[in-house]
Design a protein around this motif. Structure first.
Motif, PDB file in Angstrom:
ATOM      1  N   GLU A 152       1.002  -1.420  -0.026  1.00 12.08           N
ATOM      2  CA  GLU A 152      -0.202  -0.075   0.022  1.00 12.08           C
ATOM      3  C   GLU A 152       0.920   1.283  -0.069  1.00 12.08           C
ATOM      4  N   ASP A 153       1.818   1.412   0.835  1.00  6.68           N
ATOM      5  CA  ASP A 153       2.907   2.588   0.713  1.00  6.68           C
ATOM      6  C   ASP A 153       3.547   2.739  -0.451  1.00  6.68           C
ATOM      7  N   LEU A 154       3.797   1.558  -1.207  1.00 11.92           N
ATOM      8  CA  LEU A 154       4.343   1.498  -2.622  1.00 11.92           C
ATOM      9  C   LEU A 154       3.361   2.273  -3.754  1.00 11.92           C
ATOM     10  N   ILE A 155       2.058   1.827  -3.511  1.00 17.10           N
ATOM     11  CA  ILE A 155       0.934   2.341  -4.289  1.00 17.10           C
ATOM     12  C   ILE A 155       0.868   3.747  -4.026  1.00 17.10           C
ATOM     13  N   ASP A 156       0.876   4.114  -2.657  1.00 15.67           N
ATOM     14  CA  ASP A 156       0.751   5.684  -2.483  1.00 15.67           C
ATOM     15  C   ASP A 156       1.867   6.386  -3.084  1.00 15.67           C
ATOM     16  N   LEU A 157       3.364   5.762  -2.981  1.00 13.96           N
ATOM     17  CA  LEU A 157       4.357   6.374  -3.689  1.00 13.96           C
ATOM     18  C   LEU A 157       4.322   6.618  -5.073  1.00 13.96           C
ATOM     19  N   LEU A 158       3.819   5.593  -5.715  1.00 17.07           N
ATOM     20  CA  LEU A 158       3.599   5.693  -7.297  1.00 17.07           C
ATOM     21  C   LEU A 158       2.682   6.824  -7.379  1.00 17.07           C
ATOM     22  N   LYS A 159       1.349   6.956  -6.675  1.00 18.18           N
ATOM     23  CA  LYS A 159       0.277   8.114  -6.978  1.00 18.18           C
ATOM     24  C   LYS A 159       0.987   9.373  -6.803  1.00 18.18           C
ATOM     25  N   GLU A 160       1.549   9.356  -5.665  1.00 13.82           N
ATOM     26  CA  GLU A 160       2.588  10.759  -5.361  1.00 13.82           C
ATOM     27  C   GLU A 160       3.518  11.211  -6.757  1.00 13.82           C
ATOM     28  N   ARG A 161       4.206  10.073  -7.032  1.00 11.14           N
ATOM     29  CA  ARG A 161       4.830  10.399  -8.251  1.00 11.14           C
ATOM     30  C   ARG A 161       4.186  10.782  -9.301  1.00 11.14           C
ATOM     31  N   LYS A 162       3.106  10.126  -9.574  1.00 10.86           N
ATOM     32  CA  LYS A 162       2.292  10.723 -10.706  1.00 10.86           C
ATOM     33  C   LYS A 162       1.754  12.040 -10.711  1.00 10.86           C
ATOM     34  N   LYS A 163       1.342  12.506  -9.351  1.00  8.75           N
ATOM     35  CA  LYS A 163       1.157  13.961  -9.277  1.00  8.75           C
ATOM     36  C   LYS A 163       1.881  14.817  -9.611  1.00  8.75           C
ATOM     37  N   VAL A 164       3.354  14.393  -9.008  1.00  9.30           N
ATOM     38  CA  VAL A 164       4.558  15.358  -9.348  1.00  9.30           C
ATOM     39  C   VAL A 164       4.809  15.524 -10.600  1.00  9.30           C
ATOM     40  N   MET A 165       4.523  14.316 -11.348  1.00 12.06           N
ATOM     41  CA  MET A 165       5.185  14.344 -12.810  1.00 12.06           C
ATOM     42  C   MET A 165       4.131  15.101 -13.457  1.00 12.06           C
ATOM     43  N   LYS A 166       2.373  15.123 -13.117  1.00 18.85           N
ATOM     44  CA  LYS A 166       1.610  16.092 -13.756  1.00 18.85           C
ATOM     45  C   LYS A 166       1.875  17.381 -13.762  1.00 18.85           C
ATOM     46  N   SER A 167       2.187  17.541 -12.298  1.00 25.95           N
ATOM     47  CA  SER A 167       2.234  19.170 -12.105  1.00 25.95           C
ATOM     48  C   SER A 167       3.868  19.445 -12.803  1.00 25.95           C
ATOM     49  N   SER A 168       4.787  18.773 -12.920  1.00 22.63           N
ATOM     50  CA  SER A 168       6.045  19.346 -13.679  1.00 22.63           C
ATOM     51  C   SER A 168       5.466  19.415 -15.017  1.00 22.63           C
ATOM     52  N   ARG A 169       4.715  18.636 -15.805  1.00 19.59           N
ATOM     53  CA  ARG A 169       4.398  18.815 -17.202  1.00 19.59           C
ATOM     54  C   ARG A 169       3.791  19.920 -17.487  1.00 19.59           C
ATOM     55  N   ARG A 170       2.580  20.501 -16.487  1.00 18.17           N
ATOM     56  CA  ARG A 170       2.082  21.599 -16.635  1.00 18.17           C
ATOM     57  C   ARG A 170       2.911  22.815 -16.309  1.00 18.17           C
ATOM     58  N   ALA A 171       3.972  22.672 -15.598  1.00 16.66           N
ATOM     59  CA  ALA A 171       4.699  23.894 -15.441  1.00 16.66           C
ATOM     60  C   ALA A 171       5.656  24.175 -16.603  1.00 16.66           C
TER      61      ALA A 171
END
Length: 172
Positions: A152-171
């Motif tokens: 579950e922690d790994l899944i959360d880590l992957l979700k966090e990464r996805k958010k970071v990647m999306k926000s960096s693409r928007r920027a």
């Protein structure tokens, strides 16, 4: 005689051109492979992790933590003194033992990363798995102050990464 020298020169030029083209083709293929690999690493989900071999999982975790802002390095494949990935961040140095397992992770992983923490003079020690931990591993981790990250922690880590990647693409 002059004609023989001319043939040799033209032959050497032809060989040189072929070698150059061969190296250029290899470079282009390697670059394509690397881009494909990076794209795969960015879109990986937990079911993909379950299919990885151990070394790919180690590299994958290094990529994930790099995307999250850590300086990450996968260690050498053998004689790594128990650490598979090393992170550097504001919090200091972190050593990680990566366990891509089909069964629960036991005591040995905690023992190895605890030893690696001492060897590498790290501030923190983590074990990350796509599965779960035995009760004994949890008890030892608590006593040694080793952080355990389960499925579950790994899944959360992957979700966090996805958010970071999306926000960096928007920027961008």
């Amino acid at each position: 005689m002059n004609q023989l020298i001319e043939y040799i020169v033209w032959g050497a030029i032809a060989v040189g051109i072929l070698l150059f083209l061969s190296m250029l083709i290899r470079f282009i293929q390697e670059r394509k492979r690397r881009k494909s690999y990076e794209r795969l690493m960015q879109t990986t989900q937990i079911r993909d992790v379950d299919e990885m071999d151990g070394y790919v999982f180690e590299d994958f975790l290094a990529h994930v933590f790099e995307d999250l802002g850590y300086e990450a390095v996968a260690t050498q494949r053998s004689n790594d003194f128990g650490a598979d990935v090393m992170l550097q961040h504001d919090e200091g140095k972190i050593v990680i033992q990566a366990k891509r397992y089909q069964d629960k992770v036991g005591l040995k992983a905690v023992q190895e990363i605890y030893a690696a923490q001492a060897f590498y003079e790290a501030d923190e020690a983590w074990v990350i798995t796509n599965n779960y931990y035995t009760q004994a591993a949890k008890q030892l981790a608590t006593a040694c102050q080793v952080t355990l990250m389960n499925r579950e922690d790994l899944i959360d880590l992957l979700k966090e990464r996805k958010k970071v990647m999306k926000s960096s693409r928007r920027a961008s």
